[in-house]
Design an enzyme around this catalytic site. Structure first.
Site, PDB file in Angstrom:
ATOM      1  N   SER A 157       0.824  -1.189   0.000  1.00  0.00           N
ATOM      2  CA  SER A 157       0.000   0.000   0.000  1.00  0.00           C
ATOM      3  C   SER A 157       0.863   1.246   0.000  1.00  0.00           C
ATOM      4  O   SER A 157       2.070   1.195   0.161  1.00  0.00           O
ATOM      5  CB  SER A 157      -0.914  -0.007   1.228  1.00  0.00           C
ATOM      6  OG  SER A 157      -0.136   0.238   2.385  1.00  0.00           O
ATOM      7  N   LYS A 158       0.176   2.341  -0.188  1.00  0.00           N
ATOM      8  CA  LYS A 158       0.890   3.605  -0.332  1.00  0.00           C
ATOM      9  C   LYS A 158       1.670   3.970   0.921  1.00  0.00           C
ATOM     10  O   LYS A 158       2.681   4.655   0.860  1.00  0.00           O
ATOM     11  CB  LYS A 158      -0.110   4.701  -0.688  1.00  0.00           C
ATOM     12  CG  LYS A 158      -0.817   4.363  -1.990  1.00  0.00           C
ATOM     13  CD  LYS A 158      -1.779   5.422  -2.467  1.00  0.00           C
ATOM     14  CE  LYS A 158      -2.306   5.013  -3.854  1.00  0.00           C
ATOM     15  NZ  LYS A 158      -3.152   6.008  -4.481  1.00  0.00           N
ATOM     16  N   ARG A 159       1.209   3.512   2.040  1.00  0.00           N
ATOM     17  CA  ARG A 159       1.869   3.879   3.290  1.00  0.00           C
ATOM     18  C   ARG A 159       3.135   3.077   3.576  1.00  0.00           C
ATOM     19  O   ARG A 159       3.956   3.470   4.384  1.00  0.00           O
ATOM     20  CB  ARG A 159       0.911   3.669   4.469  1.00  0.00           C
ATOM     21  CG  ARG A 159      -0.123   4.764   4.552  1.00  0.00           C
ATOM     22  CD  ARG A 159      -0.846   4.694   5.867  1.00  0.00           C
ATOM     23  NE  ARG A 159      -1.832   5.765   5.960  1.00  0.00           N
ATOM     24  CZ  ARG A 159      -2.731   5.835   6.913  1.00  0.00           C
ATOM     25  NH1 ARG A 159      -2.769   4.894   7.836  1.00  0.00           N
ATOM     26  NH2 ARG A 159      -3.572   6.837   6.957  1.00  0.00           N
TER      27      ARG A 159
END
Length: 509
Positions: free
Chosen positions: A263-265
RNA sequence: GGUCCGUUCGGCUAGUCAGGUUAGGCCCCCAGGUUUUCAUCCUGGUAACACGGGUUCGAAUCCCGUACGGACUACCA
């Protein structure tokens, strides 16, 4: 070779930066299209106006430019099947929705999100699963339960409505996926998906099918997260009476640690980029790192991504985009998710860095040298780069590997001094000055010959002299061939460094 | 919870469709070698068929079940 019937699309939603999973999906689409002489199309799926993020579309375009993936048709380049942005195609979807309504494949539904939410909570509390399907629709407010008259009245009054797909009861949908093979699902477990929202925009499902059909897409190559909606899509093609494209659902990219979809995080959490280019969030101003800014070569980045989920079937690992195109096939794409490995990613970059021209690397390194406060001759930098490039993964690593060519030692590695600077070292280095000064041709070969002859004549230990010599020149026991170093340094600088070393380290008792 | 998809060394994977291999390669890690040093490089090593049943002379490969993982389950894509 040329087969203009092959048409694939990459259809991102401009809700933020594209992450590497998306880039890989686009890459596989590109490779498939090019392999077969087909067309690669960029379509922007911006049907959700609430999630629009300024700059996201431009980011997507910039990212593909950097990767070297070019589109044959799409928002930036145009084409015969435009417009290529779904918000510009808004009117078009209405007529197709009408068609579905007329054929009885869709119906109006007047339930508000609040009402449905309440029903869901109710079901949840009874440990039941709410599915808006053939059974439940009988109890809800829609054109099927209300009848034509009431429905028309509500619409005329301006009541908000959505249009749902009328999912058939107890039919087995048999689908074929190029990667996964045959997949079967019974329609009774599926729900009546919304096709047309109350804001007048279609949902992904409707717009996607309509556009793929109108744009004559031959192969839908997308992420595995879409596999659960494949039955709906297949049923939609059938409802329209359209020929279906072929489908290929790609495995997901997973987090390097633990479980789950990348994911982006994860990038910020684990200290590596998940985006091709750096992204600045327009709302928060938060910055997410990018592969480009982290020093990856686009070729290495693309190569690395290609190998995550696909392999050529032999043992090659390094591929240019052209070579990938040549070797690619969907049949060799794996079924299971791949964990992204930043260490292997760096290894790929190393492979590309080593192959890159010294001049190119030196020019990329120059700004870093200047940033460090050194205005160096490009020629010298090229020479230095050629000697150390196989030690670096990134251009930015290079400076730390060759700064001693331009900066005199400020310190002398303590352990090295202790181990290699012996009682005789001072006098030997003093003597060495005389040996190398005045060598007519101060090349690596010449100085090496002269110095080694001197060592032999005097009966000194080779390691003893060379390590002490290296210590005064570099400040540590590291670096390339010492005579190559002093050739670049020149006689004067070499002698001055010996002097400085003698002064700084001193005589060892 | 439900549906679907998946599962080979620590990671990426080959091999599975057409059952018979010391289960191979790369990254990582470790050990040697080369080198005046460090790095490179070279050689070698550690390490896997999720589990349980079947079918078969023989199963990583075919079948069934279980476990685990993932995706999806929005008027998001």
């Amino acid at each position: 070779m040329t087969n203009s019937n092959i048409r694939v699309r990459f259809a991102p939603s401009p809700t933020g930066p594209l992450h590497i999973g998306g880039v890989r999906t686009a890459l596989y689409n590109y490779l498939f299209a090019k392999k077969h002489g087909g067309s690669f199309i960029l379509r922007i799926e911006d049907t959700d106006q609430t999630r629009f993020v300024p700059g996201a579309e431009q980011y997507i375009v910039d990212a593909f430019n950097w990767c070297g993936l070019t589109f044959d048709e799409g928002v930036t380049v145009g084409g015969d099947y435009g417009p290529y942005k779904q918000s510009d195609r808004k009117e078009l979807y209405k007529s197709f929705t009408e068609e579905l309504l007329e054929k009885g494949h869709a119906y109006y539904a007047f339930d508000t999100p609040e009402e449905l939410g309440a029903v869901r909570i109710q079901y949840e509390s009874e440990k039941k699963t709410f599915i808006y399907n053939y059974e439940e629709r009988k109890r809800l407010r829609n054109s099927i339960t209300l009848g034509a008259e009431e429905t028309n009245k509500l619409i005329d009054e301006g009541s908000p409505f959505v249009i749902r797909f009328r999912m058939p009861e107890d039919e087995t949908v048999i689908m074929n996926d190029i990667i996964r093979g045959k997949v079967e699902v019974n329609t009774s477990v599926l729900d009546d998906k919304i096709l047309f929202k109350s804001d007048g925009m279609p949902t992904y499902h409707l717009a996607n099918i309509v556009d793929d059909h109108l744009m004559k897409i031959s192969h839908v190559i997308r992420g595995e997260e879409w596999l659960p909606s494949l039955p709906l899509h297949v049923l939609l093609y059938d409802a329209f009476g359209w020929e279906k494209p072929e489908f290929a659902h790609l495995p997901l990219l997973l987090k390097p640690d633990g479980n789950g979809k990348l994911s982006k995080r994860d990038g910020d959490r684990l200290g590596f980029p998940v985006f091709p280019l750096q992204w600045t969030d327009p709302k928060t101003g938060g910055i997410s790192s990018g592969f480009r800014e982290d020093g990856y070569f686009p070729g290495a980045f693309v190569n690395m991504l290609a190998m995550l989920g696909w392999n050529p079937g032999d043992e090659r690992e390094i591929f240019s985009l052209e070579e990938l195109t040549e070797a690619f096939s969907l049949e060799r794409v794996g079924k299971s998710g791949a964990k992204f490995d930043p260490v292997k990613a760096a290894w790929y970059n190393h492979q590309y860095l080593v192959k890159e021209d010294d001049e190119v690397l030196a020019n990329l390194l120059m700004p870093i040298a200047i940033e460090n406060g050194y205005f160096v001759e490009i020629e010298q930098l090229v020479n230095a780069v050629s000697m150390v490039k196989d030690r670096a993964n990134f251009v930015k690593d290079l400076w730390g590997q060759l700064d001693f060519f331009f900066v005199r030692p400020e310190t002398y590695d303590e352990k090295a001094v202790k181990k290699r600077w012996k009682a005789d070292s001072y006098d030997q280095m003093e003597e060495l000055k005389g040996v190398i000064s005045g060598i007519p041709d101060f090349t690596s070969e010449n100085t090496e010959k002269v110095v080694k002859q001197w060592i032999e004549d005097k009966g000194y230990g080779m390691g003893m002299i060379m390590n002490a010599f290296r210590l005064v020149i570099v400040g540590a026991l590291k670096g390339p061939h010492l005579f190559d170093i002093i050739e670049l340094l020149g006689e004067e600088e070499t002698l001055e460094r010996i002097d400085q070393g003698l002064h700084e380290i001193g005589r060892k008792e």
